[in-house]
Design a protein around this motif. Structure first.
Motif, PDB file in Angstrom:
ATOM      1  N   ARG A 141       0.653  -1.409   0.149  1.00 56.20           N
ATOM      2  CA  ARG A 141      -0.338   0.239   0.091  1.00 56.20           C
ATOM      3  C   ARG A 141       0.761   1.463  -0.053  1.00 56.20           C
ATOM      4  NH1 ARG A 141      -1.347   2.407   4.236  1.00 56.20           N
ATOM      5  NH2 ARG A 141      -0.872   2.057   6.607  1.00 56.20           N
ATOM      6  N   TYR A 142       2.129   1.333  -0.388  1.00 60.10           N
ATOM      7  CA  TYR A 142       2.852   2.355   0.022  1.00 60.10           C
ATOM      8  C   TYR A 142       3.385   2.498  -1.140  1.00 60.10           C
ATOM      9  CZ  TYR A 142       2.888   2.726   5.592  1.00 60.10           C
ATOM     10  OH  TYR A 142       2.421   2.385   6.802  1.00 60.10           O
ATOM     11  N   TYR A 143       3.481   1.805  -2.332  1.00 63.57           N
ATOM     12  CA  TYR A 143       3.811   1.750  -3.810  1.00 63.57           C
ATOM     13  C   TYR A 143       2.893   2.324  -4.336  1.00 63.57           C
ATOM     14  CZ  TYR A 143       6.314  -3.002  -3.489  1.00 63.57           C
ATOM     15  OH  TYR A 143       6.592  -4.640  -2.577  1.00 63.57           O
ATOM     16  N   PRO A 144       3.574   3.452  -5.340  1.00 67.51           N
ATOM     17  CA  PRO A 144       2.999   4.600  -6.437  1.00 67.51           C
ATOM     18  C   PRO A 144       1.973   3.599  -6.862  1.00 67.51           C
ATOM     19  CG  PRO A 144       5.570   4.583  -6.916  1.00 67.51           C
ATOM     20  CD  PRO A 144       5.470   3.889  -5.408  1.00 67.51           C
ATOM     21  N   ASP A 145       0.628   4.263  -7.033  1.00 68.07           N
ATOM     22  CA  ASP A 145      -0.831   3.627  -7.802  1.00 68.07           C
ATOM     23  C   ASP A 145      -0.499   2.335  -8.749  1.00 68.07           C
ATOM     24  OD1 ASP A 145      -1.948   4.611  -5.151  1.00 68.07           O
ATOM     25  OD2 ASP A 145      -2.769   5.985  -6.771  1.00 68.07           O
ATOM     26  N   ASN A 146       0.223   3.665  -9.807  1.00 68.06           N
ATOM     27  CA  ASN A 146       0.202   2.563 -10.818  1.00 68.06           C
ATOM     28  C   ASN A 146       1.078   1.233 -10.654  1.00 68.06           C
ATOM     29  OD1 ASN A 146      -0.399   3.717 -12.143  1.00 68.06           O
ATOM     30  ND2 ASN A 146       1.177   5.025 -13.488  1.00 68.06           N
ATOM     31  N   PHE A 147       2.330   1.257  -9.525  1.00 68.46           N
ATOM     32  CA  PHE A 147       3.219  -0.494  -9.139  1.00 68.46           C
ATOM     33  C   PHE A 147       2.147  -0.959  -8.707  1.00 68.46           C
ATOM     34  CE2 PHE A 147       7.871   2.328  -8.443  1.00 68.46           C
ATOM     35  CZ  PHE A 147       7.810   2.349  -9.555  1.00 68.46           C
ATOM     36  N   ARG A 148       1.799  -0.351  -7.480  1.00 74.14           N
ATOM     37  CA  ARG A 148       0.703  -1.618  -6.820  1.00 74.14           C
ATOM     38  C   ARG A 148       0.314  -2.421  -7.651  1.00 74.14           C
ATOM     39  NH1 ARG A 148      -0.857   2.119  -3.314  1.00 74.14           N
ATOM     40  NH2 ARG A 148      -2.915   3.130  -4.128  1.00 74.14           N
ATOM     41  N   GLY A 149      -0.651  -1.517  -8.923  1.00 73.04           N
ATOM     42  CA  GLY A 149      -1.926  -2.326  -9.820  1.00 73.04           C
ATOM     43  C   GLY A 149      -0.990  -2.706 -10.513  1.00 73.04           C
ATOM     44  N   LEU A 150       0.165  -2.665 -10.729  1.00 72.80           N
ATOM     45  CA  LEU A 150       1.326  -3.444 -11.304  1.00 72.80           C
ATOM     46  C   LEU A 150       1.360  -5.061 -11.116  1.00 72.80           C
ATOM     47  CD1 LEU A 150       1.899  -4.734 -14.216  1.00 72.80           C
ATOM     48  CD2 LEU A 150       4.638  -3.125 -13.750  1.00 72.80           C
ATOM     49  N   ILE A 151       1.726  -5.088  -9.808  1.00 73.19           N
ATOM     50  CA  ILE A 151       2.392  -5.961  -9.163  1.00 73.19           C
ATOM     51  C   ILE A 151       1.010  -6.584  -9.099  1.00 73.19           C
ATOM     52  CG2 ILE A 151       2.992  -6.286  -6.907  1.00 73.19           C
ATOM     53  CD1 ILE A 151       4.776  -5.703  -8.996  1.00 73.19           C
ATOM     54  N   GLN A 152      -0.295  -6.382  -7.954  1.00 72.35           N
ATOM     55  CA  GLN A 152      -1.694  -6.718  -7.845  1.00 72.35           C
ATOM     56  C   GLN A 152      -1.963  -7.676  -8.997  1.00 72.35           C
ATOM     57  OE1 GLN A 152      -4.089  -3.786  -6.469  1.00 72.35           O
ATOM     58  NE2 GLN A 152      -3.359  -3.801  -4.627  1.00 72.35           N
ATOM     59  N   SER A 153      -1.686  -7.602 -10.748  1.00 67.30           N
ATOM     60  CA  SER A 153      -1.905  -8.190 -11.641  1.00 67.30           C
ATOM     61  C   SER A 153      -1.495  -9.484 -11.730  1.00 67.30           C
ATOM     62  CB  SER A 153      -1.842  -6.851 -12.956  1.00 67.30           C
ATOM     63  OG  SER A 153      -2.243  -7.723 -14.361  1.00 67.30           O
ATOM     64  N   LEU A 154       0.145  -8.530 -11.722  1.00 73.06           N
ATOM     65  CA  LEU A 154       1.296  -9.923 -11.625  1.00 73.06           C
ATOM     66  C   LEU A 154       1.083 -11.236 -10.577  1.00 73.06           C
ATOM     67  CD1 LEU A 154       3.976  -7.559 -12.451  1.00 73.06           C
ATOM     68  CD2 LEU A 154       3.086  -9.274 -14.045  1.00 73.06           C
ATOM     69  N   HIS A 155       0.919 -10.637  -9.521  1.00 69.50           N
ATOM     70  CA  HIS A 155      -0.022 -11.451  -8.246  1.00 69.50           C
ATOM     71  C   HIS A 155      -0.636 -12.414  -9.069  1.00 69.50           C
ATOM     72  CE1 HIS A 155      -0.882 -13.429  -4.740  1.00 69.50           C
ATOM     73  NE2 HIS A 155       0.644 -13.442  -4.223  1.00 69.50           N
ATOM     74  N   THR A 156      -2.247 -12.221  -9.475  1.00 71.86           N
ATOM     75  CA  THR A 156      -3.176 -13.151  -9.966  1.00 71.86           C
ATOM     76  C   THR A 156      -2.989 -13.788 -10.639  1.00 71.86           C
ATOM     77  OG1 THR A 156      -5.275 -10.590  -9.938  1.00 71.86           O
ATOM     78  CG2 THR A 156      -5.238 -12.215 -11.015  1.00 71.86           C
ATOM     79  N   LYS A 157      -2.030 -13.442 -11.734  1.00 77.70           N
ATOM     80  CA  LYS A 157      -1.512 -14.618 -12.268  1.00 77.70           C
ATOM     81  C   LYS A 157      -0.576 -15.754 -11.704  1.00 77.70           C
ATOM     82  CE  LYS A 157      -1.726 -11.193 -16.600  1.00 77.70           C
ATOM     83  NZ  LYS A 157      -1.877 -10.689 -16.308  1.00 77.70           N
ATOM     84  N   ILE A 158      -0.388 -15.866 -11.125  1.00 72.18           N
ATOM     85  CA  ILE A 158       0.853 -16.300  -9.808  1.00 72.18           C
ATOM     86  C   ILE A 158      -0.067 -17.056  -9.177  1.00 72.18           C
ATOM     87  CG2 ILE A 158       2.719 -16.393  -8.053  1.00 72.18           C
ATOM     88  CD1 ILE A 158       4.115 -14.142  -9.754  1.00 72.18           C
ATOM     89  N   TYR A 159      -1.108 -16.308  -8.198  1.00 67.81           N
ATOM     90  CA  TYR A 159      -1.417 -17.122  -7.535  1.00 67.81           C
ATOM     91  C   TYR A 159      -2.435 -18.575  -7.310  1.00 67.81           C
ATOM     92  CZ  TYR A 159      -4.656 -16.260  -2.860  1.00 67.81           C
ATOM     93  OH  TYR A 159      -4.811 -16.631  -1.400  1.00 67.81           O
ATOM     94  N   ARG A 160      -2.635 -19.166  -8.818  1.00 67.65           N
ATOM     95  CA  ARG A 160      -3.196 -20.177  -8.823  1.00 67.65           C
ATOM     96  C   ARG A 160      -1.333 -21.511  -9.012  1.00 67.65           C
ATOM     97  NH1 ARG A 160      -5.703 -21.219 -14.516  1.00 67.65           N
ATOM     98  NH2 ARG A 160      -4.236 -19.912 -15.149  1.00 67.65           N
ATOM     99  N   HIS A 161      -0.823 -21.106  -9.036  1.00 68.82           N
ATOM    100  CA  HIS A 161       0.352 -21.423  -9.259  1.00 68.82           C
ATOM    101  C   HIS A 161       0.946 -21.899  -7.767  1.00 68.82           C
ATOM    102  CE1 HIS A 161       1.487 -21.252 -13.843  1.00 68.82           C
ATOM    103  NE2 HIS A 161       0.851 -20.362 -13.513  1.00 68.82           N
ATOM    104  N   GLN A 162       0.483 -20.618  -7.399  1.00 70.18           N
ATOM    105  CA  GLN A 162       0.981 -20.641  -6.019  1.00 70.18           C
ATOM    106  C   GLN A 162       0.143 -22.043  -4.523  1.00 70.18           C
ATOM    107  OE1 GLN A 162       0.535 -16.644  -3.458  1.00 70.18           O
ATOM    108  NE2 GLN A 162       3.054 -16.334  -3.669  1.00 70.18           N
ATOM    109  N   ARG A 163      -0.883 -21.848  -5.178  1.00 72.96           N
ATOM    110  CA  ARG A 163      -1.428 -22.606  -4.194  1.00 72.96           C
ATOM    111  C   ARG A 163      -1.430 -24.075  -4.488  1.00 72.96           C
ATOM    112  NH1 ARG A 163      -6.833 -22.870  -2.887  1.00 72.96           N
ATOM    113  NH2 ARG A 163      -6.531 -19.865  -2.705  1.00 72.96           N
ATOM    114  N   LEU A 164      -1.017 -24.627  -5.571  1.00 68.55           N
ATOM    115  CA  LEU A 164      -0.426 -26.006  -5.347  1.00 68.55           C
ATOM    116  C   LEU A 164       1.054 -26.001  -4.578  1.00 68.55           C
ATOM    117  CD1 LEU A 164      -0.504 -29.251  -6.561  1.00 68.55           C
ATOM    118  CD2 LEU A 164       0.312 -28.162  -8.590  1.00 68.55           C
ATOM    119  N   TYR A 165       2.060 -25.019  -5.224  1.00 72.17           N
ATOM    120  CA  TYR A 165       3.381 -24.978  -4.536  1.00 72.17           C
ATOM    121  C   TYR A 165       3.498 -24.961  -3.526  1.00 72.17           C
ATOM    122  CZ  TYR A 165       7.830 -23.428  -3.612  1.00 72.17           C
ATOM    123  OH  TYR A 165       9.322 -23.455  -3.611  1.00 72.17           O
TER     124      TYR A 165
END
Length: 289
Positions: A141-165
């Motif tokens: 939440r301390y990241y600049p808005d655009n940085f935070r939005g991009l990281i959240q989008s990238l994390h969404t793509k990773i999240y499914r992989h994480q659950r199994l791992y």
């Protein structure tokens, strides 16, 4: 699951469908029939189409000719590239905001670490994953808005992989070990070490997720990102990365830090007789001194 009505908003539909995909209720390749979804969720097709379009923009669903929408496959190369981008953005950002993070947020992270420890077993992986997400959201939440939005989008793509791992033995414990070192650096307002801890954490997670699916995966985006950050990984004679591998910082502002080791990655020298500490436990390493 909440009962949906025809007046359900696009945001609510998007969140519901996204959760079902991430949690595996809608598995990769699952056909997202608008008629079936409208009946299941008790909604009209107009907001449903908009919600599916948002999920497609995030890469969670794909359109197939003559088949309509379906849940996107789990893509190893996409996971690697998502981590590579996070490496280029998050560690330098963390280094820049260390002094901005409040004492209350750091205390919250310490409390979340305790929750991670309580849920680090195969029966509560979903709870562990949520706790780990909340741990890093405290700094996000301390990241600049655009940085935070991009990281959240990238994390969404990773999240499914994480659950199994995360369901693999010792993985949650390794994450706790590294996250605790990161939290200690934040407590000390040590920007350099916090940045290096984040670089270790993201590299470790990338190696674990990708090699868990394909032990012979040939990394490219991750290696380019690490090279740009002045970081090297140890390769075996066959040119592959086999676990655990050594991470080395070769940039001028590197600072020595406490020994770190997981099943995928280690920093620092081996102890005598090839005994290393992995996630706080002694273990024997073969083939390296």
């Amino acid at each position: 699951m909440k009962v949906r009505r025809s007046g359900t908003t696009v945001d609510e539909l998007y969140e519901t469908l996204r959760d079902h995909i991430i949690e595996g209720k809608y598995h990769p390749g699952f056909r997202l029939s608008q008629q079936a979804l409208a009946t299941e969720l008790k909604v009209s097709r107009t907001p449903l189409r908009e919600a599916l379009a948002r999920l497609a923009a995030e890469g969670l669903v794909v359109g197939e000719a003559n088949r309509g929408m379906e849940v996107a496959p789990v893509n190893n190369h996409q996971a690697e590239q998502s981590y590579a981008l996070r490496l280029l953005i998050e560690p330098p950002t963390i280094g820049a905001i260390v002094d901005d993070i409040s004492k209350e947020d750091i205390e919250s992270m310490q409390t979340i670490l305790e929750r991670m420890e309580r849920t680090a077993d195969s029966h509560r992986i979903q709870d562990f994953q949520q706790a780990h997400l909340h741990f890093h959201e405290a700094t996000l939440r301390y990241y600049p808005d655009n940085f935070r939005g991009l990281i959240q989008s990238l994390h969404t793509k990773i999240y499914r992989h994480q659950r199994l791992y995360f369901s693999r033995p010792d993985v949650p414990e390794s994450f706790i070990h590294v996250d605790r070192a990161f939290c200690d650096a934040l407590c000390a307002h040590d920007a350099v070490t916090a940045r290096q801890n984040m670089e270790f954490h993201l590299t470790d997670a990338a190696l674990g997720l990708v090699l868990d699916v394909d032990p012979d995966h040939e990394f490219d985006a991750l290696i380019i990102a690490l090279r740009g950050l002045g970081i090297e990984l140890e390769f075996d004679p066959d040119g592959k990365i086999h676990r655990p591998t050594e991470i080395r910082w070769v940039r001028s502002d590197f600072r020595e830090m406490p020994f770190l080791c997981t099943n995928n990655l280690y920093y620092g020298p081996a102890a005598p007789d090839g005994i290393m500490m992995r996630s706080g436990k002694a273990s024997t390493r073969s083939g390296r001194a």
